[in-house]
Design an enzyme around this catalytic site. Structure first.
Site, PDB file in Angstrom:
ATOM      1  N   GLU A 163       0.785  -1.237   0.000  1.00 19.66           N
ATOM      2  CA  GLU A 163       0.000   0.000   0.000  1.00 19.66           C
ATOM      3  C   GLU A 163       0.816   1.287   0.000  1.00 19.66           C
ATOM      4  OE1 GLU A 163      -4.227  -1.047   1.959  1.00 19.66           O
ATOM      5  OE2 GLU A 163      -2.649  -0.657   3.404  1.00 19.66           O
TER       6      GLU A 163
HETATM    7  C1  ACM Z   1      -2.500  -5.324   3.870  1.00 15.27           C
HETATM    8  O1  ACM Z   1      -3.549  -5.793   4.338  1.00 15.27           O
HETATM    9  N1  ACM Z   1      -2.410  -4.019   3.654  1.00 15.27           N
HETATM   10  C2  ACM Z   1      -1.363  -6.163   3.559  1.00 15.27           C
END
Ligand code: ACM
Length: 736
Positions: A337
Site C-alpha cells: 500500500e
Molecule cells: C495489507 O492488508 N495491507 C497487507
C-alpha cells in the site's frame, strides 16, 4: 468434549473396535505389555471426539480408556529438552481437561502409558520440518511415532483432543491416526502496531496455535501507528516511534524461545517503504513528503523516500538488528500500500524515476524491493513482501504474500515465486468461520472483489489500478502442479484497528482454528456442518488449555452492565458485528470507541449455528427439534424488555433497536411454529433490513461510504433461519 450424557458400559466390543484393537497391538513399539485385564477397562460411547485439524486418516471405535490424569512416559530414544517440556505441557493440559481423578481412578486404572519414538530432524523449525506422526490409543496405552520433533508436538496436540470427561471421570478415546500437513506454512498474523499486545497475550495465542498445529506467527511489528521493538542500534525509534509500548529485546528473546518450544517460527514484519509513519517520527529526513505532517489523517500513508541512500542505510541497520533478534530464515519486509502520490508529489523522486526510466511507481517500488532483497540476502534472510511487490518484475527468490485478490497466486507462482496465501483469510473482516473455511489456497479465483464492487469503488474515485488489483478473476483456470508446488501455505491475518489486547483471544479464536484445518487437512475436508460441530468443542478445549476469550468477553460484558450482564449475552448470542470493515465505519462514526457491545459479540454465534441446524432438521421432517427451537426463540424474544432496562450506558444504548428487531424476528419464529406465517408490514420491513445487511456481508465496497448503521453495529444473524421457518427465502448466500 464429553457430555454428561455419555454412557459407560463394559465389554461392549463391536467388530469395528476389535479391528482397531488389532491395529493397535501391531504398533511398532517394543516391549508392549499385553494384558487382558487392560481390555476390561475399555468403555464405549456414541460420540466421536472432536479433532481439529482433521487428520489425514482417523479411525474411532467409539470406545475409550479411563484416564486418571497420571501419565507414564517412555521414550524409545532420548527426549530433547523441547520434547520434555512438550510432554510436561501435555500432562498439565490433560489434567486440566480431565480433572484430577487420581483419587477415584488411580487404584483401578494405573497411569496412562504413553510411548513415544521420533526421528532426528536437521530441519526442525524450518519450512522443511518433519511434521508427520501416527498415534494409536489402545487398551495398553498410547503409542506416538513421529518423523521428527514437530511430529511429536502435533501428536500430543491430537492426543489432547482425544481426552474427554464424563460422570465417571477422565477418559481417552480409542483411535488410530495417521497424519501429516497439507502445507508447510500455516500461520496467523498479529498486528501489534495499531494495538499493542502484551507478552502474556501473545503467549496465549501461541499455546492455542500449538493445539491447532499452526507453525508460523507472522508478527507485524511496525506500521503507521507504532514501532514495537526496543532498538539499541536505532534507539531513537524506541524513543519516538513506540509511544512507550514495545517489546524489550529480552521479551523478544523470550517470545522467540516460547514459540520454538511449541514448534512455532516467529516471522517478524517491519514494513517498508509504505506504512512508515512510526519510522518517520524518529527520522523525518527519510520521508517521501517533507516536512512530515504529524497530524496526517491516514497514518498508513506516509512513506519512505526510496531514492535516498540514507533510507537504504536505515533499512540495512534496522533489519540487521531485528534479523538477529528474530532468528528465522524468513523476514517480512512489508511493501504494501504505497500511495503513489507520496512519491509523485516529490519532484526529486519524480526526477529519479525519469532518470532511471521508471514510468510507474510500481517500477520504482520494484527497484527498491530489489535493493531490500539484496540487503536481506546479505543478512542470510529470505525476503517476504505483500503482493504489491510482484506488480513489476522482481527476483523470484522473494516470497509473495498474496492478500488483495487470489489471482496473484496464479501470477506469482507462474513467475516462480514461493507464495503465502493470505487472501480470503482476513479475520478482521469479521466473517464467520464458514466463509474462511471454504477458501482453498490452491484456488486462484477464490477471493477478491466482484465486478459490482469494483464498479462501486471506481465510482467512489478509487484508482483504477488499485481496483484492478483487488478484482476477483473468475476466469482463471486451476493451477498447474508446478504452480502448486510454489505455494508454501497460508496465513490468517488479524489487523488490530478494532482489536485491543483484551479482545485478541476472541477475535482470533475459534475462527483461526477453522483456517488451521484448511491449511493442514486434505483438500476434500470441507463439510461446514461437521466443522462447526467440532469447532465448538475445540473452542471449549482452548478455553481450558490456552486462551482467555470467554473470561475476557465476560469481563467486558460485565463492564457494560455490572448488575446484570445476561441480557447483553443473550442479544450477543443471536447477533454478529457488521462485516467487511463496516464495523470500522461504525466505530469511527461513534468516536472511535472500543467499549460498546459490538466488541463483545463474536463473528460466529454457536447458538445461531445450532438454531440454524435445528431449523434445517425440522424442515426435513424432524419434529423433535421443536421444543429446543421454541426455547431459544422465547429467550431471544423475552430478552428485549430486559435489555431495555439495562441499556442505560452509552456502550449499550445504541443497540436497543437491534434488540427490538431480534424480539420481532424471534416472535415471528414462534408464530411460524404455530403455523401463523403472516407478517405485519413493520415486521416484514425488519426482516428485509436484517436480510439486506447479512446478504451484503462481504461487500467491502459499501464500507467506505456508509452513513447509516444498525443499532450497536449489530446484525440479527438468526434472520435467515427464521425466514426459512416462515417459508420464504433469504438473500443470504447459503454455506456451500
Ligand atoms: C495489507 O492488508 N495491507 C497487507
Amino acid at each position: 468434549m464429553a457430555s454428561d450424557k455419555m454412557k459407560f458400559r463394559k465389554y461392549p466390543f463391536t467388530k469395528k473396535m476389535l479391528l482397531i484393537l488389532a491395529v493397535c497391538s501391531g504398533a511398532n513399539i517394543a516391549h508392549s505389555e499385553s494384558s487382558l485385564q487392560n481390555l476390561s477397562n475399555i468403555g464405549i460411547q456414541d460420540e466421536s471426539p472432536a479433532l481439529m485439524p482433521m487428520p489425514v486418516s482417523a479411525q474411532f471405535s467409539g470406545g475409550f480408556i479411563p484416564f486418571s490424569g497420571k501419565v507414564a512416559v517412555s521414550w524409545e530414544n532420548a527426549p530433547t529438552l523441547v520434547l520434555k517440556k512438550a510432554v510436561a505441557r501435555f500432562i498439565s493440559r490433560a489434567n486440566a481437561l480431565a480433572g484430577d481423578n487420581s483419587s477415584r481412578q488411580e487404584k483401578r486404572h494405573p497411569a496412562l502409558h504413553l510411548r513415544i519414538s521420533y526421528g532426528k530432524d536437521p530441519d526442525w523449525l524450518s519450512v522443511h520440518a518433519k511434521e508427520s506422526y501416527t498415534l494409536t490409543s489402545g487398551p495398553e496405552g498410547v503409542v506416538l511415532t513421529a518423523a521428527g520433533p514437530a511430529g511429536v508436538l502435533h501428536g500430543l496436540a491430537t492426543l489432547t483432543q482425544l481426552i474427554g470427561h464424563d460422570a465417571q471421570g477422565g477418559k481417552i478415546f480409542l483411535a488410530n491416526i495417521s497424519d501429516a500437513p497439507r502445507f508447510a506454512w500455516r500461520g496467523i498474523m498479529i498486528d501489534t502496531s495499531r494495538h499493542f499486545m502484551d507478552v502474556s497475550t501473545i503467549k496465549r495465542q501461541m499455546d492455542a496455535m500449538e493445539m491447532l498445529k499452526l507453525n508460523v506467527l507472522h508478527f507485524h511489528l511496525s506500521d503507521g501507528a507504532g514501532f514495537r521493538v526496543e532498538s539499541r542500534v536505532l534507539p531513537e525509534l524506541t524513543e519516538k516511534g513506540t509511544n512507550g509500548q514495545y517489546y524489550t529485546q529480552e521479551q523478544v528473546r523470550d517470545l522467540v524461545a516460547y514459540a520454538a518450544d511449541r514448534g512455532i517460527r516467529i516471522v517478524p514484519e517491519f514494513d517498508v517503504p509504505g506504512h512508515a509513519m512510526a519510522f518517520l517520527l524518529a527520522h523525518p529526513e527519510l520521508a517521501a513528503r517533507r516536512p512530515v505532517d504529524l497530524n496526517v489523517k491516514n497514518k498508513n500513508n506516509p512513506a519512505l523516500d526510496p531514492t535516498l541512500p540514507e533510507t537504504l542505510e536505515f533499512v540495512t541497520r534496522l533489519y540487521a538488528e531485528m534479523g538477529s533478534l528474530f532468528p528465522d530464515a524468513y523476514f517480512h519486509a512489508g511493501g504494501d500500500e504505497v500511495s503513489p502520490s507520496e512519491w509523485t508529489k516529490n519532484p526529486e523522486i519524480v526526477a529519479f524515476m525519469k532518470k532511471n526510466g521508471f514510468e510507474t511507481t510500481q517500477e520504482l517500488q520494484a527497484d527498491f524491493t530489489a535493493k531490500v532483497q539484496k540487503i536481506l540476502e546479505k543478512q542470510n534472510k529470505i525476503m517476504i513482501g505483500w503482493d504489491e511487490i510482484s506488480e513489476a518484475p522482481i527476483s523470484s527468490n522473494v516470497v509473495v504474500d498474496v492478500w488483495r485478490s487470489s489471482k496473484f497466486i496464479s501470477s506469482a507462482t507462474a513467475a516462480h515465486h514461493p507464495v503465502i496465501v493470505s487472501a480470503g483469510y482476513y479475520l478482521d473482516l469479521l466473517q464467520p468461520s464458514s466463509q474462511y473455511y471454504l477458501v482453498d489456497p490452491f484456488d486462484p479465483s477464490a477471493n477478491g472483489i466482484t465486478e459490482q464492487q469494483a464498479a462501486a469503488w471506481l465510482k467512489k474515485g478509487t484508482r483504477p489500478s488499485l481496483v484492478n488489483a483487488f478484482r476477483k478473476d473468475t476466469t482463471l483456470g486451476p493451477l498447474t502442479e508446478e504452480q502448486k508446488s510454489y505455494i508454501l501455505g497460508g496465513e490468517a491475518p488479524l489487523w488490530s484497528e478494532l482489536v485491543t489486547d483484551e479482545m485478541l483471544d476472541a477475535r482470533l479464536w475459534p475462527r483461526a482454528a477453522a483456517v488451521a484445518e484448511r491449511f493442514w487437512s486434505p483438500e476434500g475436508v470441507r463439510d461446514v456442518g461437521d466443522m462447526y460441530r467440532r469447532l465448538e468443542s475445540i473452542d471449549q478445549n482452548l478455553q481450558v488449555t490456552a486462551i482467555d476469550s470467554k473470561i475476557n468477553v465476560k469481563r467486558m460484558t460485565k463492564r457494560l452492565s455490572p448488575a446484570n450482564p445476561d441480557p447483553v449475552m443473550v442479544l450477543a448470542s443471536a447477533t454478529v458485528p457488521l462485516r467487511s470493515y463496516k464495523m470500522n465505519r461504525y466505530v469511527a462514526h461513534h468516536g472511535n470507541r472500543l467499549d460498546e457491545i459490538g466488541e463483545t459479540v463474536s463473528p460466529d454465534s454457536f447458538s445461531a449455528v445450532r438454531f440454524g441446524s435445528l431449523v434445517d432438521r425440522y424442515l426435513a421432517g424432524d419434529k423433535s427439534t421443536v421444543s429446543e427451537m421454541r426455547k431459544m426463540l422465547q429467550e431471544w424474544k423475552d430478552n428485549d424488555p430486559a435489555f431495555l432496562k439495562i441499556a442505560t450506558s452509552s456502550g449499550l444504548s445504541d443497540a436497543v433497536s437491534t434488540s427490538h428487531d431480534l424480539a420481532v424476528i424471534a416472535g415471528a419464529g414462534l408464530d411460524a411454529l404455530d403455523d401463523q406465517k403472516d407478517l405485519s408490514k413493520d415486521s416484514q420491513a425488519i426482516f428485509d433490513r436484517q436480510d439486506a445487511m447479512l446478504s451484503s456481508g462481504d461487500d467491502v465496497s459499501g464500507a467506505g461510504t456508509m452513513t447509516e448503521f444498525p443499532g450497536g453495529g449489530l446484525i440479527v444473524v438468526i434472520e435467515p433461519s427464521v425466514r426459512k421457518l416462515l417459508g420464504s427465502s433469504s438473500g443470504v448466500p447459503a454455506a456451500k
